[in-house]
Motif scaffolding. Structure first.
Motif, short mmCIF file in Angstrom:
data_model
loop_
_atom_site.label_atom_id
_atom_site.label_comp_id
_atom_site.label_asym_id
_atom_site.label_seq_id
_atom_site.Cartn_x
_atom_site.Cartn_y
_atom_site.Cartn_z
N GLY A 344 0.80 -1.22 0.00
CA GLY A 344 0.00 0.00 0.00
C GLY A 344 0.83 1.27 0.00
N LEU A 345 0.26 2.33 -0.53
CA LEU A 345 0.83 3.66 -0.38
C LEU A 345 -0.33 4.63 -0.24
N THR A 346 -0.09 5.74 0.46
CA THR A 346 -1.15 6.74 0.59
C THR A 346 -0.78 7.98 -0.20
N LEU A 347 -1.72 8.43 -1.00
CA LEU A 347 -1.54 9.68 -1.75
C LEU A 347 -2.28 10.79 -1.01
N TYR A 348 -1.58 11.88 -0.79
CA TYR A 348 -2.20 13.05 -0.15
C TYR A 348 -2.01 14.25 -1.08
N THR A 349 -2.88 15.23 -0.92
CA THR A 349 -2.67 16.51 -1.61
C THR A 349 -2.08 17.50 -0.60
N VAL A 350 -1.06 18.19 -1.04
CA VAL A 350 -0.40 19.18 -0.18
C VAL A 350 -1.24 20.45 -0.15
N GLY A 351 -1.38 21.03 1.04
CA GLY A 351 -2.05 22.32 1.19
C GLY A 351 -1.05 23.35 1.69
N VAL A 352 -1.20 23.69 2.96
CA VAL A 352 -0.36 24.73 3.55
C VAL A 352 1.07 24.25 3.76
N THR A 353 2.03 25.08 3.44
CA THR A 353 3.41 24.80 3.85
C THR A 353 3.92 26.03 4.60
N LYS A 354 4.81 25.79 5.52
CA LYS A 354 5.45 26.92 6.20
C LYS A 354 6.79 26.46 6.73
N THR A 355 7.68 27.41 6.92
CA THR A 355 9.00 27.07 7.46
C THR A 355 9.17 27.78 8.79
N VAL A 356 9.60 27.03 9.79
CA VAL A 356 9.80 27.62 11.12
C VAL A 356 11.26 27.48 11.51
#
Ligand code: LLP
Length: 490
Positions: A344-356
């Motif tokens: 199995g593998l899970t596909l996700y859609t990326v939304g918010v990104t941020k760098t801290v």
């Protein structure tokens, strides 16, 4: 990214995670056999593009490479059958349904010649509905209900794995009342606990499962002082008309990479079978060594092929039965994760990104990129529950951007909602990109929840280059399905 020169490692990265030359590379051993990248870099499953799967079925999406699942199931059956052929006429492989049970996966296992291990009445119902031959089903559970036990007896399951003295006498009564003989395996706790490369051996067990091999110190709960609960269970089972004692079972843990722990447990259980023979003149016919065969979640995990584990174990078992003068019982095992996980593998859609800026162990600070996706702890609770490590790659495209130490998080209202704690991902990964997490076939769908009223993902099976839904995505309407207040009827 095509360079193979590793980028400088982030001081935030754990020691096991090297900075990759190419964060888009598909590390061998982590992915189902059908997974690759198209010429333009997009991730594919049996030639189907990640973006096409996402567009057709939505995300998050659990994609199961059916052919890979079947190949792993076959590898266990053939490897163990061959290794134990001379010793006990072969071995029976029970697919541990708890790792990923649907009508389809139960059917695949059965079609590949495996049996199915169930852990509740619900799992039993799925296996039966899938058409698994009842005699090829085992029922587990440390606290089975009367309804579960009665269903198992009526359906004619091949083995009920009895977990305690309490359950043994209770099952005997239920079976007698229904005019059945219950086919029983006794679950023993051999005092061996294995995890990855380590195993520990102890005399006493302090856990809810199983019948101890260590003598009880007091007369309590059906125990007999000076006699082990396992021995008392055998005495009782052999003396009870409504119990058909087939043999014994043990399960020593999860994510086990070496055959050694299984061999040690088998040794202890076989010693017990030799005692049974000496005391009762009976050689029990079956020995189940449970599941727990490890898989690769990240590049540092290196599981051994099923056949290798089988050969090493068969060697061990042969030496032990010869030493003890025992006829080798028919061996069985219950791999779950090792069959369903890597498929199995899970596909996700990326939304918010941020760098801290995060505090680094060296006293300074370093950049950590947060990549939030459209699922989370509701579709894969393992990182939160067990600190399980996973990895991920960009699936819709590859990139020339530098690798950035990233943390993949979900969308739940909880700061611990982490899917991949540490992974280098291309620094330009952003909104609308797709992310693929490998090795999510096991203990994800079956452990998923509706936390924060998220609808659970669909499961898609890919075989012969075609994808089909085997579990449909939940809808918002499903979330209201159990609302029952008549004053709020919809
Ligand atoms: N047989 C018995 C009696 C078991 O208790 C288990 C797992 C298995 C077989 C299958 O183990 P496998 O081959 O899949 O490792 N939710 C946890 C795992 C719990 C396993 C419980 N028993 C996880 O996600 O790691």
């Amino acid at each position: 990214m095509t360079t193979t020169q590793p980028a400088p490692a982030s001081p935030l990265a754990p020691a096991w995670l090297p900075a990759p030359g190419d964060p888009d590379a598909l590390v061998p051993g982590l992915w189902a056999a059908g997974v690759g990248r198209a010429a333009d870099g997009e991730l594919t499953v049996q030639g189907l593009r990640a973006s096409a799967l996402a567009a057709e079925f939505g995300t998050p999406l659990l994609v199961v490479d059916e052919d890979d699942f079947r190949a792993r199931a076959r590898a266990f059956r053939e490897g163990f059958d061959a290794a134990f052929a001379d010793l006990c006429g072969g071995a029976d492989v029970y697919y541990a349904g708890k790792s990923m049970l649907t009508l389809s996966t139960a059917r695949w296992a059965a079609e590949e010649g495996l049996r199915v291990d169930t852990a509740s009445g619900g799992e039993l119902a799925i296996a039966l509905a899938a058409g698994v031959y009842p005699a090829h089903i085992g029922l587990h559970g440390n606290n089975k209900s009367d309804a579960e036990l009665r269903t198992a007896l009526e359906a004619g399951v091949g083995r009920i794995i009895v977990d305690s003295l309490d359950e043994l006498t209770h099952l005997a009564a239920l079976a007698a009342e229904a005019g059945h003989r219950a086919p029983v395996m006794l679950r023993l706790t051999p005092g061996v606990h294995a995890h990855t490369h380590d195993f520990i051996a102890t005399a006493h067990e302090d856990q809810k499962f199983g019948l101890s091999l260590a003598p009880a110190s007091t007369d309590r709960d059906g125990n007999v002082a000076g006699r082990s609960p396992a021995a008392v269970a055998v005495d009782t089972a052999l003396a009870t008309e409504s119990i058909d004692l087939l043999g014994v079972h043990c399960h020593i843990g999860s994510q086990i990479f070496e055959a050694e722990g299984f061999g040690l447990a088998a040794g202890r259980v076989l010693e017990f079978l030799a005692e049974v023979k000496a005391e009762h003149g009976v050689e029990l016919a079956e020995l189940d060594l449970g599941g727990g065969h490890g898989i690769a979640y990240t590049a540092v995990d290196e599981p051994r092929p099923a056949a290798e584990i089988a050969d090493a174990l068969a060697d061990d078992v042969q030496k032990t039965v010869e030493r003890l003068g025992l006829r080798c019982p028919r061996v069985s095992l219950e791999p779950g994760r090792a069959i369903s996980g890597p498929a199995g593998l899970t596909l996700y859609t990326v939304g918010v990104t941020k760098t801290v800026d995060a505090d680094a162990p060296d006293g300074g600070t370093a950049a950590r990129r947060y990549v939030a996706v459209d699922g989370g702890m509701s579709d894969n609770p393992r990182p939160v529950l067990y600190d399980a490590d996973y990895t991920a790659v960009s699936a819709r495209r590859t990139s020339e951007a530098e690798p950035a130490l990233s943390r993949v998080v979900g969308k739940h209202c909880e700061s611990g909602d982490i899917l991949v704690r540490d992974v280098y991902l291309p620094a330009d990964l952003g909104r609308g990109d797709l992310l693929a997490v490998p090795a999510t076939g096991a203990y994800t769908h079956v452990m998923s929840s509706n936390y924060n009223a998220l609808a659970r993902p669909a499961v898609v099976a890919v075989s012969g280059g075609l994808a089909r839904v085997i579990i449909r995505r939940e809808t918002q309407e499903d979330l209201f399905a159990r609302e029952a207040d008549p004053r709020l009827a919809r």
